[in-house]
Scaffold this motif. Sequence first.
Motif, PDB file in Angstrom:
ATOM      1  N   ALA A   1       0.832  -1.207   0.000  1.00 53.62           N
ATOM      2  CA  ALA A   1       0.000   0.000   0.000  1.00 53.62           C
ATOM      3  C   ALA A   1       0.862   1.252   0.000  1.00 53.62           C
ATOM      4  N   LEU A   2       1.921   1.246   0.803  1.00 50.49           N
ATOM      5  CA  LEU A   2       2.809   2.404   0.873  1.00 50.49           C
ATOM      6  C   LEU A   2       3.525   2.621  -0.455  1.00 50.49           C
ATOM      7  N   LEU A   3       4.008   1.544  -1.045  1.00 53.15           N
ATOM      8  CA  LEU A   3       4.698   1.667  -2.334  1.00 53.15           C
ATOM      9  C   LEU A   3       3.779   2.256  -3.399  1.00 53.15           C
ATOM     10  N   ARG A   4       2.537   1.802  -3.436  1.00 55.36           N
ATOM     11  CA  ARG A   4       1.639   2.296  -4.476  1.00 55.36           C
ATOM     12  C   ARG A   4       1.340   3.785  -4.282  1.00 55.36           C
ATOM     13  N   LEU A   5       1.196   4.196  -3.030  1.00 53.51           N
ATOM     14  CA  LEU A   5       0.970   5.623  -2.777  1.00 53.51           C
ATOM     15  C   LEU A   5       2.186   6.457  -3.162  1.00 53.51           C
ATOM     16  N   LEU A   6       3.388   5.894  -2.983  1.00 54.01           N
ATOM     17  CA  LEU A   6       4.608   6.619  -3.342  1.00 54.01           C
ATOM     18  C   LEU A   6       4.800   6.709  -4.845  1.00 54.01           C
TER      19      LEU A   6
ATOM     20  N   THR B   1      13.289  -8.704   8.794  1.00 47.87           N
ATOM     21  CA  THR B   1      12.295  -7.690   8.432  1.00 47.87           C
ATOM     22  C   THR B   1      12.923  -6.311   8.473  1.00 47.87           C
ATOM     23  N   ALA B   2      13.679  -6.027   9.532  1.00 47.93           N
ATOM     24  CA  ALA B   2      14.351  -4.736   9.656  1.00 47.93           C
ATOM     25  C   ALA B   2      15.299  -4.497   8.487  1.00 47.93           C
ATOM     26  N   VAL B   3      16.004  -5.526   8.084  1.00 48.96           N
ATOM     27  CA  VAL B   3      16.953  -5.395   6.977  1.00 48.96           C
ATOM     28  C   VAL B   3      16.222  -5.035   5.688  1.00 48.96           C
ATOM     29  N   MET B   4      15.096  -5.687   5.425  1.00 52.10           N
ATOM     30  CA  MET B   4      14.340  -5.399   4.204  1.00 52.10           C
ATOM     31  C   MET B   4      13.814  -3.965   4.215  1.00 52.10           C
ATOM     32  N   VAL B   5      13.308  -3.525   5.368  1.00 54.26           N
ATOM     33  CA  VAL B   5      12.799  -2.151   5.464  1.00 54.26           C
ATOM     34  C   VAL B   5      13.928  -1.152   5.231  1.00 54.26           C
ATOM     35  N   GLU B   6      15.083  -1.398   5.827  1.00 52.98           N
ATOM     36  CA  GLU B   6      16.220  -0.484   5.679  1.00 52.98           C
ATOM     37  C   GLU B   6      16.741  -0.453   4.245  1.00 52.98           C
ATOM     38  N   GLN B   7      16.704  -1.584   3.570  1.00 48.67           N
ATOM     39  CA  GLN B   7      17.239  -1.658   2.214  1.00 48.67           C
ATOM     40  C   GLN B   7      16.278  -1.102   1.162  1.00 48.67           C
ATOM     41  N   HIS B   8      14.981  -1.313   1.367  1.00 45.58           N
ATOM     42  CA  HIS B   8      14.038  -1.029   0.281  1.00 45.58           C
ATOM     43  C   HIS B   8      13.032   0.097   0.551  1.00 45.58           C
TER      44      HIS B   8
ATOM     45  N   ASP C   1      -1.843 -11.963  -1.603  1.00 46.52           N
ATOM     46  CA  ASP C   1      -1.138 -12.390  -2.817  1.00 46.52           C
ATOM     47  C   ASP C   1      -0.939 -11.222  -3.779  1.00 46.52           C
ATOM     48  N   ALA C   2      -1.961 -10.386  -3.903  1.00 45.47           N
ATOM     49  CA  ALA C   2      -1.838  -9.220  -4.780  1.00 45.47           C
ATOM     50  C   ALA C   2      -0.753  -8.277  -4.267  1.00 45.47           C
ATOM     51  N   CYS C   3      -0.688  -8.123  -2.954  1.00 45.08           N
ATOM     52  CA  CYS C   3       0.346  -7.270  -2.356  1.00 45.08           C
ATOM     53  C   CYS C   3       1.731  -7.822  -2.641  1.00 45.08           C
ATOM     54  N   GLU C   4       1.879  -9.124  -2.483  1.00 45.87           N
ATOM     55  CA  GLU C   4       3.183  -9.744  -2.715  1.00 45.87           C
ATOM     56  C   GLU C   4       3.609  -9.571  -4.168  1.00 45.87           C
ATOM     57  N   ARG C   5       2.657  -9.728  -5.100  1.00 44.60           N
ATOM     58  CA  ARG C   5       2.987  -9.564  -6.515  1.00 44.60           C
ATOM     59  C   ARG C   5       3.395  -8.130  -6.823  1.00 44.60           C
ATOM     60  N   TYR C   6       2.715  -7.171  -6.215  1.00 45.89           N
ATOM     61  CA  TYR C   6       3.030  -5.767  -6.476  1.00 45.89           C
ATOM     62  C   TYR C   6       4.424  -5.424  -5.948  1.00 45.89           C
ATOM     63  N   ILE C   7       4.756  -5.913  -4.769  1.00 47.38           N
ATOM     64  CA  ILE C   7       6.073  -5.646  -4.197  1.00 47.38           C
ATOM     65  C   ILE C   7       7.161  -6.231  -5.097  1.00 47.38           C
ATOM     66  N   PHE C   8       6.935  -7.449  -5.563  1.00 51.95           N
ATOM     67  CA  PHE C   8       7.953  -8.082  -6.410  1.00 51.95           C
ATOM     68  C   PHE C   8       8.109  -7.313  -7.722  1.00 51.95           C
ATOM     69  N   ALA C   9       7.003  -6.836  -8.264  1.00 53.98           N
ATOM     70  CA  ALA C   9       7.076  -6.065  -9.506  1.00 53.98           C
ATOM     71  C   ALA C   9       7.838  -4.757  -9.307  1.00 53.98           C
ATOM     72  N   ARG C  10       7.669  -4.139  -8.145  1.00 53.57           N
ATOM     73  CA  ARG C  10       8.320  -2.860  -7.873  1.00 53.57           C
ATOM     74  C   ARG C  10       9.766  -3.010  -7.403  1.00 53.57           C
ATOM     75  N   LEU C  11      10.002  -3.975  -6.530  1.00 45.25           N
ATOM     76  CA  LEU C  11      11.309  -4.070  -5.869  1.00 45.25           C
ATOM     77  C   LEU C  11      12.121  -5.294  -6.265  1.00 45.25           C
ATOM     78  N   GLY C  12      11.455  -6.302  -6.848  1.00 46.98           N
ATOM     79  CA  GLY C  12      12.176  -7.515  -7.231  1.00 46.98           C
ATOM     80  C   GLY C  12      12.524  -8.403  -6.056  1.00 46.98           C
ATOM     81  N   VAL C  13      11.786  -8.296  -4.938  1.00 45.20           N
ATOM     82  CA  VAL C  13      12.052  -9.129  -3.764  1.00 45.20           C
ATOM     83  C   VAL C  13      10.749  -9.757  -3.280  1.00 45.20           C
ATOM     84  N   ARG C  14      10.896 -10.909  -2.615  1.00 44.99           N
ATOM     85  CA  ARG C  14       9.767 -11.563  -1.968  1.00 44.99           C
ATOM     86  C   ARG C  14       9.730 -11.066  -0.522  1.00 44.99           C
TER      87      ARG C  14
END
Length: 394
Positions: free
Chosen positions: A17-22, A53-60, A185-198
């Motif tokens: 949700a945050l990524l899509r708003l950004l 989780t912290a690592v993913m937030v800090e990186q992406h 599932d839709a959220c996971e697909r959107y994140i992967f499309a934007r960031l390339g990570v699971r």
Amino acid sequence: MMNVVFSYGMGANGTAALLRLLFEPATRPPELADDLSNLIVITAQTGDEFLDTAVMVEQHIYPLLAARRVRTVQVARAGHYERDGIVVLDDTREPILCLTSGAYALLEEMTSTATVPQSKDRKHSQKFKGWVIDQWLKTNIGDEPYLHVMGYDVSEPDRVAGDLALGLPNKIPWYPLVDWGWDWDACERYIFARLGVRWKRSHCVECPFAFSVTKGGRARTIPRLLAHPHQAMDALTMEYLAVACNPKQGLIAGKEQLYDLIADWPGGPILLKLFHHHLDAAEWAVYDVQRGFGRKPDDPMKRGQPARSMRPLITGSRTDMLAHLERAAGLLGRRLETDGRHWRVWWRRRGIYFPTVEHLLTAAPALAQHKTNSSFPKLWREGLKATRQLELAI
């Protein structure tokens, strides 16, 4: 201009949700400024989040927020009581570190009372997340209306309904994923499309909901525990202490123990070997545990409200505490009983009729504090009286 507060739990739903708003201005609510200057992304840190989780937030995520100078706030509960207040861990427009260690951790609360999180409700989530965020909002927004963005998805109508009844009176709730018709599932697909990570699930290491069988929770969570053995030690120690004081406890809905799940998992015995070394090195205590149980009205077979009194009697090494427990068994004329992992001396066992009582001595890591519930004296007296009357009748 109205503030837009985004409660960011660091999971896939909130992240999508945050990524899509950004990235997609057309999806933003009309209250959100084009430059995002009135957006506040806030996270309540429970202290027990998986470190990956912290690592993913800090990186992406934090680099994206910093690049747009989005105000990013991290808060945590300061102690057991509401009077202890909260701690502001970070409040910046250039976030770098995801401070998952928090201040007062949920695990600390659980071990201090020798209990485990309850899977029948989410009271701890409200205590360590919702309430904490509300306190920050009271101080920083006050009575002004604000748009509160939550990451519940279209498959969570019950949680949406529950959230509507919570929060401050000036809250205007918005659930973008519900409006968009997105599930996990839709959220996971959107994140992967934007960031390339699971994206990994966000939850505390001791979260009982994370071990769901039907939703593949165990297949995700147990390997994470194996990959983070120091955090697994904390969850296993919490459960060990709780079960020692109450054999009817267990992290997974009170029916299964995390220890057993790990024992049956590939690689699990190696982790449990480390856990036993961890127990050997810890300071231990002998605990005196008493419980009184009320009964349901007009039905002596149904348990009513329970209450407990627990006192650590003596502390020392594991070997010494087990020796004290064995000596106590001899003095009381009782057996030292074990299920293979825990040791107990039963002075009184609960009866099948209520009200009743139970009383035991046990040994476990010295993490729990002396605590007596306010209703304990009354329930203990009533339970003792009923037990003696039953003995006389028999």
